[in-house]
Structures are given as C-alpha cells and as structure tokens.
Design an enzyme around this catalytic site. Structure first.
Site, PDB file in Angstrom:
ATOM      1  N   TYR A   1      69.251 -35.741 129.289  1.00  0.00           N
ATOM      2  CA  TYR A   1      67.618 -36.046 129.442  1.00  0.00           C
ATOM      3  C   TYR A   1      66.762 -35.348 128.314  1.00  0.00           C
ATOM      4  O   TYR A   1      65.980 -35.943 127.789  1.00  0.00           O
ATOM      5  CB  TYR A   1      67.280 -35.097 130.738  1.00  0.00           C
ATOM      6  CG  TYR A   1      65.727 -35.244 130.998  1.00  0.00           C
ATOM      7  CD1 TYR A   1      65.182 -36.128 131.692  1.00  0.00           C
ATOM      8  CD2 TYR A   1      65.093 -34.041 130.760  1.00  0.00           C
ATOM      9  CE1 TYR A   1      63.767 -35.942 131.972  1.00  0.00           C
ATOM     10  CE2 TYR A   1      63.680 -33.820 131.311  1.00  0.00           C
ATOM     11  CZ  TYR A   1      63.115 -34.925 131.863  1.00  0.00           C
ATOM     12  OH  TYR A   1      61.748 -34.721 132.220  1.00  0.00           O
TER      13      TYR A   1
ATOM     14  N   ASP B   1      59.818 -52.845 136.993  1.00  0.00           N
ATOM     15  CA  ASP B   1      60.665 -52.207 136.223  1.00  0.00           C
ATOM     16  C   ASP B   1      60.633 -52.022 134.932  1.00  0.00           C
ATOM     17  O   ASP B   1      60.879 -52.994 134.055  1.00  0.00           O
ATOM     18  CB  ASP B   1      62.200 -52.772 136.590  1.00  0.00           C
ATOM     19  CG  ASP B   1      63.270 -51.728 136.124  1.00  0.00           C
ATOM     20  OD1 ASP B   1      62.989 -50.719 135.551  1.00  0.00           O
ATOM     21  OD2 ASP B   1      64.518 -52.175 136.375  1.00  0.00           O
TER      22      ASP B   1
ATOM     23  N   SER C   1      58.930 -33.928 127.723  1.00  0.00           N
ATOM     24  CA  SER C   1      58.925 -32.874 128.620  1.00  0.00           C
ATOM     25  C   SER C   1      59.433 -31.671 127.495  1.00  0.00           C
ATOM     26  O   SER C   1      59.744 -31.876 126.438  1.00  0.00           O
ATOM     27  CB  SER C   1      60.430 -33.001 129.374  1.00  0.00           C
ATOM     28  OG  SER C   1      61.152 -31.832 129.969  1.00  0.00           O
TER      29      SER C   1
ATOM     30  N   ALA D   1      67.031 -37.273 125.321  1.00  0.00           N
ATOM     31  CA  ALA D   1      66.271 -38.662 125.522  1.00  0.00           C
ATOM     32  C   ALA D   1      64.776 -38.403 125.201  1.00  0.00           C
ATOM     33  O   ALA D   1      63.928 -39.112 124.657  1.00  0.00           O
ATOM     34  CB  ALA D   1      66.463 -39.364 126.816  1.00  0.00           C
ATOM     35  N   LYS D   2      64.584 -37.138 125.873  1.00  0.00           N
ATOM     36  CA  LYS D   2      62.878 -36.926 125.927  1.00  0.00           C
ATOM     37  C   LYS D   2      62.605 -36.286 124.137  1.00  0.00           C
ATOM     38  O   LYS D   2      61.324 -36.533 123.480  1.00  0.00           O
ATOM     39  CB  LYS D   2      62.507 -35.782 126.689  1.00  0.00           C
ATOM     40  CG  LYS D   2      62.486 -36.086 128.049  1.00  0.00           C
ATOM     41  CD  LYS D   2      61.356 -36.973 128.454  1.00  0.00           C
ATOM     42  CE  LYS D   2      61.268 -37.028 129.829  1.00  0.00           C
ATOM     43  NZ  LYS D   2      60.030 -38.405 130.058  1.00  0.00           N
TER      44      LYS D   2
ATOM     45  N   GLY E   1      54.654 -45.437 136.370  1.00  0.00           N
ATOM     46  CA  GLY E   1      55.023 -44.509 137.566  1.00  0.00           C
ATOM     47  C   GLY E   1      53.912 -43.753 138.049  1.00  0.00           C
ATOM     48  O   GLY E   1      54.156 -42.589 138.098  1.00  0.00           O
ATOM     49  N   ALA E   2      53.069 -44.959 138.470  1.00  0.00           N
ATOM     50  CA  ALA E   2      51.693 -44.118 138.995  1.00  0.00           C
ATOM     51  C   ALA E   2      51.674 -43.926 140.572  1.00  0.00           C
ATOM     52  O   ALA E   2      50.566 -43.709 141.014  1.00  0.00           O
ATOM     53  CB  ALA E   2      50.638 -44.877 138.280  1.00  0.00           C
TER      54      ALA E   2
HETATM   55  N1  LIG Z   1      58.319 -32.869 137.267  1.00  0.00           N
HETATM   56  C1  LIG Z   1      58.414 -31.992 136.179  1.00  0.00           C
HETATM   57  O1  LIG Z   1      58.673 -30.662 136.420  1.00  0.00           O
HETATM   58  C2  LIG Z   1      58.712 -32.679 134.948  1.00  0.00           C
HETATM   59  C3  LIG Z   1      58.776 -31.559 133.778  1.00  0.00           C
HETATM   60  C4  LIG Z   1      58.715 -32.360 132.477  1.00  0.00           C
HETATM   61  C5  LIG Z   1      58.461 -33.711 132.162  1.00  0.00           C
HETATM   62  N2  LIG Z   1      58.160 -34.356 133.388  1.00  0.00           N
HETATM   63  C6  LIG Z   1      58.173 -35.853 133.016  1.00  0.00           C
HETATM   64  O2  LIG Z   1      56.929 -36.354 133.608  1.00  0.00           O
HETATM   65  C7  LIG Z   1      57.158 -37.522 133.978  1.00  0.00           C
HETATM   66  C8  LIG Z   1      56.681 -37.626 135.411  1.00  0.00           C
HETATM   67  O3  LIG Z   1      57.484 -36.970 136.145  1.00  0.00           O
HETATM   68  P1  LIG Z   1      57.193 -37.043 137.723  1.00  0.00           P
HETATM   69  O4  LIG Z   1      57.881 -35.400 137.940  1.00  0.00           O
HETATM   70  O5  LIG Z   1      55.977 -37.213 138.056  1.00  0.00           O
HETATM   71  O6  LIG Z   1      58.271 -37.723 138.215  1.00  0.00           O
HETATM   72  P2  LIG Z   1      58.429 -38.571 139.877  1.00  0.00           P
HETATM   73  O7  LIG Z   1      59.982 -38.903 139.991  1.00  0.00           O
HETATM   74  O8  LIG Z   1      57.725 -37.707 140.758  1.00  0.00           O
HETATM   75  O9  LIG Z   1      57.588 -39.971 139.470  1.00  0.00           O
HETATM   76  C9  LIG Z   1      58.227 -40.774 138.702  1.00  0.00           C
HETATM   77  C10 LIG Z   1      57.592 -42.462 138.862  1.00  0.00           C
HETATM   78  O10 LIG Z   1      58.231 -43.241 138.171  1.00  0.00           O
HETATM   79  C11 LIG Z   1      58.765 -44.509 138.953  1.00  0.00           C
HETATM   80  N3  LIG Z   1      59.652 -45.198 138.408  1.00  0.00           N
HETATM   81  C12 LIG Z   1      61.055 -44.600 138.022  1.00  0.00           C
HETATM   82  N4  LIG Z   1      61.746 -45.423 137.306  1.00  0.00           N
HETATM   83  C13 LIG Z   1      60.758 -46.593 137.197  1.00  0.00           C
HETATM   84  C14 LIG Z   1      61.070 -47.798 136.690  1.00  0.00           C
HETATM   85  N5  LIG Z   1      62.267 -48.239 136.160  1.00  0.00           N
HETATM   86  N6  LIG Z   1      60.021 -48.772 136.588  1.00  0.00           N
HETATM   87  C15 LIG Z   1      58.965 -48.337 137.137  1.00  0.00           C
HETATM   88  N7  LIG Z   1      58.581 -47.252 137.772  1.00  0.00           N
HETATM   89  C16 LIG Z   1      59.709 -46.359 137.904  1.00  0.00           C
HETATM   90  C17 LIG Z   1      59.146 -43.820 140.193  1.00  0.00           C
HETATM   91  O11 LIG Z   1      59.421 -44.675 141.376  1.00  0.00           O
HETATM   92  C18 LIG Z   1      57.965 -42.767 140.427  1.00  0.00           C
HETATM   93  O12 LIG Z   1      56.889 -43.219 141.014  1.00  0.00           O
HETATM   94  C19 LIG Z   1      58.547 -38.027 133.588  1.00  0.00           C
HETATM   95  O13 LIG Z   1      58.484 -38.666 132.355  1.00  0.00           O
HETATM   96  C20 LIG Z   1      59.312 -36.777 133.759  1.00  0.00           C
HETATM   97  O14 LIG Z   1      60.220 -36.795 133.017  1.00  0.00           O
HETATM   98  C21 LIG Z   1      58.352 -34.078 134.637  1.00  0.00           C
END
Ligand SMILES: NC(=O)c1ccc[n+]([C@@H]2O[C@H](COP(=O)([O-])OP(=O)(O)OC[C@H]3O[C@@H](n4cnc5c(N)ncnc54)[C@H](O)[C@@H]3O)[C@@H](O)[C@H]2O)c1
Length: 248
Positions: free
Chosen positions: A154, A62, A141, A157-158, A12-13
């Site tokens: 969610y 994926d 999370s 799961a976390k 997810g980079a």
């Molecule tokens: N943003 C927040 O407030 C927050 C808070 C707590 C935890 N998190 C966790 O941090 C992590 C990153 O979150 P973020 O906010 O940067 O999310 P984001 O949605 O901005 O980015 C997630 C990325 O993962 C990719 N992705 C999703 N499903 C995929 C799949 N099946 N295969 C390959 N790539 C896939 C997406 O295309 C995207 O590029 C996640 O695990 C999220 O649960 C985020």
C-alpha cells in the site's frame, strides 16, 4: 473562501474521507459528481448535498475499470458541464506482513490505490487542457511518505501516487492545471473501524494532537486545494496528520 461555479468529481464519496470532502465542497458552494460502487449509500450522500442547496449527480462506477471511468466522466460533463476539480480519493488497504501477501492482494492494492488515479486523471485531462484550467487533488497517505509497518505494498502504491502527482504537475502546469496531493495520517473511517482499541490508543498517544483525525479534518485542506486560494501551488504534498509526521 468559496467554491461557487466549481464542478467537482469526488471518487469514493459514499463514506469516510470522500463523503466529508464532498459535503464540505458543497458547503463552500461547489456542485458535485459523487462516485462509488454502491448506489444506495451514494444516494444518502447525494441527499445530504442537495439539502445544502447544491447540484449533485451520483454515479455508480468502478474506478479500477477504465471504460467505467470514461463513461462516468462523460456523464458528469453532460450533467454538470466543465469539470473543474477531480479528487482522486478512492483507496483501500488491509494490514498484513508483506511476506504473507498474496499476488492477488498486490494486484488489488495497485489497481485501487494507483491505477484508479491514472484512469480518472486521464479521463478529465483532455477537457481541462482544452479549457486551460483545472485542479487534480490526489488523496495519498503518510504511509507513502514515511512508510508504515504492515502496509508495504500500500505504501509503495501511495508513494507512486505522490511521484505521479509531482510529475503530472510539471507536465500540465503550462495549461494552468494544478496537481497536488494530500497525505492523511490515521483517520476515523470505516476503513479503520474494527482496529483493536489497544492499537488505536497507542496511535493516539504518539500523535502530537492526541487524537486520530476525523474525515472532516482531511476535507478542509482539500477544499483549499480546490479553491482559487491555491492557484499558485502545484506538485505539493501536504501531510494532514495532527503532527504525527513532519516534513524536513
Ligand atoms: N482512513 C485512514 O486512516 C487513511 C489514512 C491515510 C490515507 N487514507 C486514504 O484516504 C482515502 C479514503 O479512505 P477512507 O478511509 O475514507 O476509506 P473508506 O474505505 O472508508 O472509503 C473508501 C470508499 O471508496 C469506495 N471504493 C473502493 N473501491 C472502489 C472502486 N474500485 N470504485 C469506486 N469506489 C470504490 C468504497 O466503496 C468506499 O466508499 C483512501 O485513498 C485511503 O487510502 C485513509
């Protein structure tokens, strides 16, 4: 702190926290395999990493599909060599009262947030065990530690990711493999953009540092867990939340 001679997979980079982790790791000297679903956005991240002088392979996969994951890891190993660090960053959520969730929503939550972590961890472990070294860093999370209203499935799961982190850490410690977990609090990423301004301001009021995290705030502790500075730390859960939640 340096990450020279370190090959890291970040899932997810192409945006948000994953992109910040990939860029910071490259800045500290790592070579990267970046994974996502969309090749166009992944290529942008790849270009930024290469500008830092680091090697970067971008793989469209994926992470909820085990075959896609095993082929991604094989390709990463063929291009970079031994994978030293896996960052399980992919995650997804939508806020809704639990009793309004559909069955499909639960499946999607569990597949993206939990099963992807199992799949990617399984795919890198054989070579890490054989090599007697490696690090797995799971992005969970704070919802999984302390709960979050409107995010019950969610958070569950976390919470699973947190328990998996501790259990796998025990299983693989004998192979000198570290498994740790970062729990971000609210972070300014595309996942959160679109949130009403009123809610954002209310969240900022209760965070002791009085601001929502930027993705880079989360990336620093991940780099620490990827580095040799954390060699004696395993099975740990670190909240990165500006003090919003504190451990007892
Ligand atoms: N943003 C927040 O407030 C927050 C808070 C707590 C935890 N998190 C966790 O941090 C992590 C990153 O979150 P973020 O906010 O940067 O999310 P984001 O949605 O901005 O980015 C997630 C990325 O993962 C990719 N992705 C999703 N499903 C995929 C799949 N099946 N295969 C390959 N790539 C896939 C997406 O295309 C995207 O590029 C996640 O695990 C999220 O649960 C985020």
């Amino acid at each position: 702190m340096r990450l020279d001679n370190t090959n890291i997979i970040v899932t997810g980079a192409s945006q948000g926290i994953g992109k910040a982790i990939a860029l910071k790791s490259a800045f500290y000297g790592a070579d990267l395999c970046i994974v996502g679903r969309h090749s166009d956005t992944l290529k942008v991240t790849q270009g930024e990493i290469e500008k830092l002088g680091r090697k970067c392979v971008a793989i469209t996969a994926d992470v909820t599909d085990f075959e896609s994951v095993t082929s991604m890891v094989k390709q990463a190993q063929e291009t970079l060599g031994q994978i030293n660090v896996l960052v399980n960053n992919v995650g997804w959520d939508a806020t809704e009262q639990f009793w309004k969730n559909s069955l499909e929503f639960w499946d999607k939550i569990i597949e993206i947030n939990y099963k992807s972590v199992l799949y990617c961890s399984r795919a890198v472990l054989d070579s890490m065990i054989e090599n007697n070294s490696g690090k797995i860093i799971n992005i969970a999370s704070d919802a999984g530690r302390v709960g979050s209203s409107g995010e019950s499935a969610y958070a569950g799961a976390k919470g699973g990711v947190i328990a998996f982190t501790k259990s796998l850490a025990r299983e693989v410690a004998r192979y000198q493999i570290n498994v740790n977990c970062i729990c971000p609090g609210p972070t300014n990423t595309p996942l959160n953009q679109g949130q009403p301004e009123k809610i954002r301001m209310a969240i900022e009021r209760v965070i002791p540092f009085k601001r929502i995290a930027e993705p880079d705030d989360i990336a620093g502790p991940v780099v620490f867990f990827a580095s040799s500075l954390s060699d004696y730390i395993t099975g740990q859960v670190l909240s990165v939340s500006g003090g919003l939640t504190m451990q007892g």
